[in-house]
Write a protein that holds these residues in place. Sequence first.
Motif, PDB file in Angstrom:
ATOM      1  N   VAL A  67     -18.116   4.372 -24.876  1.00  5.06           N
ATOM      2  CA  VAL A  67     -16.768   4.611 -24.290  1.00  5.06           C
ATOM      3  C   VAL A  67     -15.908   3.298 -24.789  1.00  5.06           C
ATOM      4  CG1 VAL A  67     -15.362   4.596 -22.121  1.00  5.06           C
ATOM      5  CG2 VAL A  67     -17.833   5.666 -22.211  1.00  5.06           C
ATOM      6  N   ILE A  68     -14.650   3.624 -25.332  1.00 12.88           N
ATOM      7  CA  ILE A  68     -13.966   2.731 -25.881  1.00 12.88           C
ATOM      8  C   ILE A  68     -12.607   2.878 -25.139  1.00 12.88           C
ATOM      9  CG2 ILE A  68     -12.441   1.986 -27.944  1.00 12.88           C
ATOM     10  CD1 ILE A  68     -14.852   3.191 -29.805  1.00 12.88           C
ATOM     11  N   ALA A  69     -12.224   1.605 -24.320  1.00  8.29           N
ATOM     12  CA  ALA A  69     -11.152   1.421 -23.388  1.00  8.29           C
ATOM     13  C   ALA A  69      -9.946   0.768 -24.141  1.00  8.29           C
ATOM     14  CB  ALA A  69     -11.609   0.835 -22.182  1.00  8.29           C
ATOM     15  N   HIS A  70     -10.268  -0.114 -24.870  1.00  7.50           N
ATOM     16  CA  HIS A  70      -9.083  -0.832 -25.593  1.00  7.50           C
ATOM     17  C   HIS A  70      -9.469  -1.073 -27.187  1.00  7.50           C
ATOM     18  CE1 HIS A  70      -7.740  -2.053 -21.655  1.00  7.50           C
ATOM     19  NE2 HIS A  70      -8.769  -2.438 -21.407  1.00  7.50           N
ATOM     20  N   PRO A  71      -9.212   0.178 -27.920  1.00  5.72           N
ATOM     21  CA  PRO A  71      -9.467   0.262 -29.287  1.00  5.72           C
ATOM     22  C   PRO A  71      -8.938  -1.029 -30.058  1.00  5.72           C
ATOM     23  CG  PRO A  71      -7.940   2.010 -28.884  1.00  5.72           C
ATOM     24  CD  PRO A  71      -8.497   1.392 -27.414  1.00  5.72           C
ATOM     25  N   GLU A  72      -7.701  -1.211 -29.590  1.00  5.43           N
ATOM     26  CA  GLU A  72      -7.226  -2.466 -30.479  1.00  5.43           C
ATOM     27  C   GLU A  72      -7.792  -3.644 -30.362  1.00  5.43           C
ATOM     28  OE1 GLU A  72      -5.531  -2.692 -26.434  1.00  5.43           O
ATOM     29  OE2 GLU A  72      -5.773  -0.895 -27.860  1.00  5.43           O
ATOM     30  N   LYS A  73      -8.517  -4.012 -29.262  1.00  2.90           N
ATOM     31  CA  LYS A  73      -9.254  -5.221 -29.210  1.00  2.90           C
ATOM     32  C   LYS A  73     -10.984  -5.078 -29.291  1.00  2.90           C
ATOM     33  CE  LYS A  73      -6.327  -6.594 -25.240  1.00  2.90           C
ATOM     34  NZ  LYS A  73      -6.446  -6.785 -23.985  1.00  2.90           N
ATOM     35  N   SER A  74     -11.362  -3.849 -29.879  1.00  5.91           N
ATOM     36  CA  SER A  74     -12.922  -3.764 -29.973  1.00  5.91           C
ATOM     37  C   SER A  74     -13.169  -3.594 -31.435  1.00  5.91           C
ATOM     38  CB  SER A  74     -13.002  -2.328 -29.547  1.00  5.91           C
ATOM     39  OG  SER A  74     -14.376  -1.643 -29.898  1.00  5.91           O
ATOM     40  N   GLU A  75     -14.164  -4.303 -31.566  1.00  9.57           N
ATOM     41  CA  GLU A  75     -14.741  -4.295 -32.960  1.00  9.57           C
ATOM     42  C   GLU A  75     -15.716  -3.194 -33.184  1.00  9.57           C
ATOM     43  OE1 GLU A  75     -17.342  -7.790 -33.898  1.00  9.57           O
ATOM     44  OE2 GLU A  75     -16.106  -9.125 -32.714  1.00  9.57           O
ATOM     45  N   ILE A  76     -16.164  -2.403 -32.241  1.00  5.96           N
ATOM     46  CA  ILE A  76     -16.858  -1.246 -32.734  1.00  5.96           C
ATOM     47  C   ILE A  76     -15.769  -0.192 -32.922  1.00  5.96           C
ATOM     48  CG2 ILE A  76     -18.034   0.743 -31.476  1.00  5.96           C
ATOM     49  CD1 ILE A  76     -19.605  -1.484 -29.904  1.00  5.96           C
ATOM     50  N   ALA A  77     -14.658  -0.113 -32.242  1.00  2.62           N
ATOM     51  CA  ALA A  77     -13.587   0.673 -32.447  1.00  2.62           C
ATOM     52  C   ALA A  77     -12.896   0.503 -34.111  1.00  2.62           C
ATOM     53  CB  ALA A  77     -12.378   0.691 -31.589  1.00  2.62           C
ATOM     54  N   SER A  78     -12.849  -0.708 -34.244  1.00  6.39           N
ATOM     55  CA  SER A  78     -12.361  -0.926 -35.774  1.00  6.39           C
ATOM     56  C   SER A  78     -13.388  -0.424 -36.757  1.00  6.39           C
ATOM     57  CB  SER A  78     -12.296  -2.553 -35.673  1.00  6.39           C
ATOM     58  OG  SER A  78     -11.909  -2.982 -37.117  1.00  6.39           O
ATOM     59  N   GLU A  79     -14.643  -0.789 -36.212  1.00  7.04           N
ATOM     60  CA  GLU A  79     -15.758  -0.300 -37.498  1.00  7.04           C
ATOM     61  C   GLU A  79     -15.706   1.230 -37.605  1.00  7.04           C
ATOM     62  OE1 GLU A  79     -18.725  -1.358 -40.095  1.00  7.04           O
ATOM     63  OE2 GLU A  79     -17.301  -2.770 -39.007  1.00  7.04           O
ATOM     64  N   MET A  80     -15.516   1.868 -36.182  1.00  2.00           N
ATOM     65  CA  MET A  80     -15.579   3.548 -36.257  1.00  2.00           C
ATOM     66  C   MET A  80     -14.107   4.055 -36.852  1.00  2.00           C
ATOM     67  SD  MET A  80     -17.860   4.163 -32.731  1.00  2.00           S
ATOM     68  CE  MET A  80     -17.473   5.993 -33.212  1.00  2.00           C
ATOM     69  N   GLU A  81     -13.203   3.123 -36.876  1.00  2.00           N
ATOM     70  CA  GLU A  81     -11.684   3.621 -37.304  1.00  2.00           C
ATOM     71  C   GLU A  81     -11.150   4.481 -36.022  1.00  2.00           C
ATOM     72  OE1 GLU A  81     -11.701   5.308 -41.186  1.00  2.00           O
ATOM     73  OE2 GLU A  81     -12.594   3.547 -42.053  1.00  2.00           O
ATOM     74  N   VAL A  82     -11.327   3.944 -34.856  1.00  5.14           N
ATOM     75  CA  VAL A  82     -10.971   4.679 -33.664  1.00  5.14           C
ATOM     76  C   VAL A  82      -9.644   3.934 -33.292  1.00  5.14           C
ATOM     77  CG1 VAL A  82     -11.468   4.933 -31.155  1.00  5.14           C
ATOM     78  CG2 VAL A  82     -13.348   5.534 -32.675  1.00  5.14           C
ATOM     79  N   THR A  83      -8.382   4.683 -32.953  1.00  7.58           N
ATOM     80  CA  THR A  83      -7.573   4.156 -32.517  1.00  7.58           C
ATOM     81  C   THR A  83      -7.000   4.367 -31.192  1.00  7.58           C
ATOM     82  OG1 THR A  83      -6.300   5.734 -33.561  1.00  7.58           O
ATOM     83  CG2 THR A  83      -6.529   3.868 -34.746  1.00  7.58           C
ATOM     84  N   GLU A  84      -7.552   5.690 -30.549  1.00  6.70           N
ATOM     85  CA  GLU A  84      -7.473   6.154 -29.194  1.00  6.70           C
ATOM     86  C   GLU A  84      -8.588   5.811 -28.246  1.00  6.70           C
ATOM     87  OE1 GLU A  84      -4.483   7.674 -28.378  1.00  6.70           O
ATOM     88  OE2 GLU A  84      -3.717   7.289 -30.282  1.00  6.70           O
ATOM     89  N   PRO A  85      -8.233   5.324 -26.976  1.00  4.50           N
ATOM     90  CA  PRO A  85      -9.303   5.187 -25.922  1.00  4.50           C
ATOM     91  C   PRO A  85      -9.932   6.506 -25.766  1.00  4.50           C
ATOM     92  CG  PRO A  85      -7.223   4.450 -25.341  1.00  4.50           C
ATOM     93  CD  PRO A  85      -6.747   5.205 -26.336  1.00  4.50           C
ATOM     94  N   GLY A  86     -11.423   6.504 -25.564  1.00  2.00           N
ATOM     95  CA  GLY A  86     -11.944   7.731 -25.243  1.00  2.00           C
ATOM     96  C   GLY A  86     -13.452   7.470 -25.106  1.00  2.00           C
ATOM     97  N   ARG A  87     -14.158   8.722 -25.193  1.00  2.00           N
ATOM     98  CA  ARG A  87     -15.792   8.842 -25.254  1.00  2.00           C
ATOM     99  C   ARG A  87     -15.996   9.428 -26.805  1.00  2.00           C
ATOM    100  NH1 ARG A  87     -16.881  12.996 -21.033  1.00  2.00           N
ATOM    101  NH2 ARG A  87     -14.874  13.978 -22.240  1.00  2.00           N
ATOM    102  N   TYR A  88     -17.042   8.478 -27.534  1.00  2.00           N
ATOM    103  CA  TYR A  88     -17.236   8.776 -28.842  1.00  2.00           C
ATOM    104  C   TYR A  88     -18.853   8.818 -29.121  1.00  2.00           C
ATOM    105  CZ  TYR A  88     -12.218   7.929 -29.853  1.00  2.00           C
ATOM    106  OH  TYR A  88     -10.958   7.939 -29.933  1.00  2.00           O
ATOM    107  N   ALA A  89     -19.208   9.618 -30.118  1.00  2.00           N
ATOM    108  CA  ALA A  89     -20.484   9.741 -30.359  1.00  2.00           C
ATOM    109  C   ALA A  89     -20.674   8.652 -31.473  1.00  2.00           C
ATOM    110  CB  ALA A  89     -21.053  11.038 -30.950  1.00  2.00           C
ATOM    111  N   LEU A  90     -21.854   7.959 -31.614  1.00  2.00           N
ATOM    112  CA  LEU A  90     -21.951   6.970 -32.475  1.00  2.00           C
ATOM    113  C   LEU A  90     -22.688   7.508 -34.017  1.00  2.00           C
ATOM    114  CD1 LEU A  90     -23.783   3.856 -30.499  1.00  2.00           C
ATOM    115  CD2 LEU A  90     -21.377   4.217 -31.354  1.00  2.00           C
ATOM    116  N   LYS A  91     -23.202   8.523 -33.695  1.00  2.00           N
ATOM    117  CA  LYS A  91     -23.969   9.203 -34.919  1.00  2.00           C
ATOM    118  C   LYS A  91     -23.738  10.873 -34.699  1.00  2.00           C
ATOM    119  CE  LYS A  91     -28.058   9.483 -38.121  1.00  2.00           C
ATOM    120  NZ  LYS A  91     -29.612   8.938 -38.096  1.00  2.00           N
ATOM    121  N   VAL A  92     -23.121  11.337 -35.759  1.00  2.00           N
ATOM    122  CA  VAL A  92     -22.847  12.869 -35.672  1.00  2.00           C
ATOM    123  C   VAL A  92     -23.386  13.568 -36.842  1.00  2.00           C
ATOM    124  CG1 VAL A  92     -21.314  14.721 -35.796  1.00  2.00           C
ATOM    125  CG2 VAL A  92     -20.741  12.483 -34.398  1.00  2.00           C
ATOM    126  N   ARG A  93     -24.271  14.490 -36.791  1.00  2.00           N
ATOM    127  CA  ARG A  93     -24.861  15.263 -38.208  1.00  2.00           C
ATOM    128  C   ARG A  93     -24.184  16.578 -38.221  1.00  2.00           C
ATOM    129  NH1 ARG A  93     -28.208  12.221 -35.485  1.00  2.00           N
ATOM    130  NH2 ARG A  93     -29.774  13.401 -34.437  1.00  2.00           N
TER     131      ARG A  93
END
Length: 68
Positions: A42-68
């Motif tokens: 769950v990414i609440a503050h993508p602008e402050k998150s290293e994980i969001a940066s790595e995943m190229e996420v710009t919007e808060p929300g729930r994300y899967a780490l690995k998608v096949r």
Amino acid sequence: MMADRLVCRECHRVQDSDISEEDACQACGSTSLTEDWAGYVVIAHPEKSEIASEMEVTEPGRYALKVR
């Protein structure tokens, strides 16, 4: 239960439980949805998150780490 949730193959956003595989992603509009995914973040503050940066996420929300 999260295992039966659909995830967008394009943006990795976890979809609401009332969406079906025929529907489109609520975030990006892609119709490529799958049940084959792993990891949950769950990414609440993508602008402050290293994980969001790595995943190229710009919007808060729930994300899967690995998608096949």
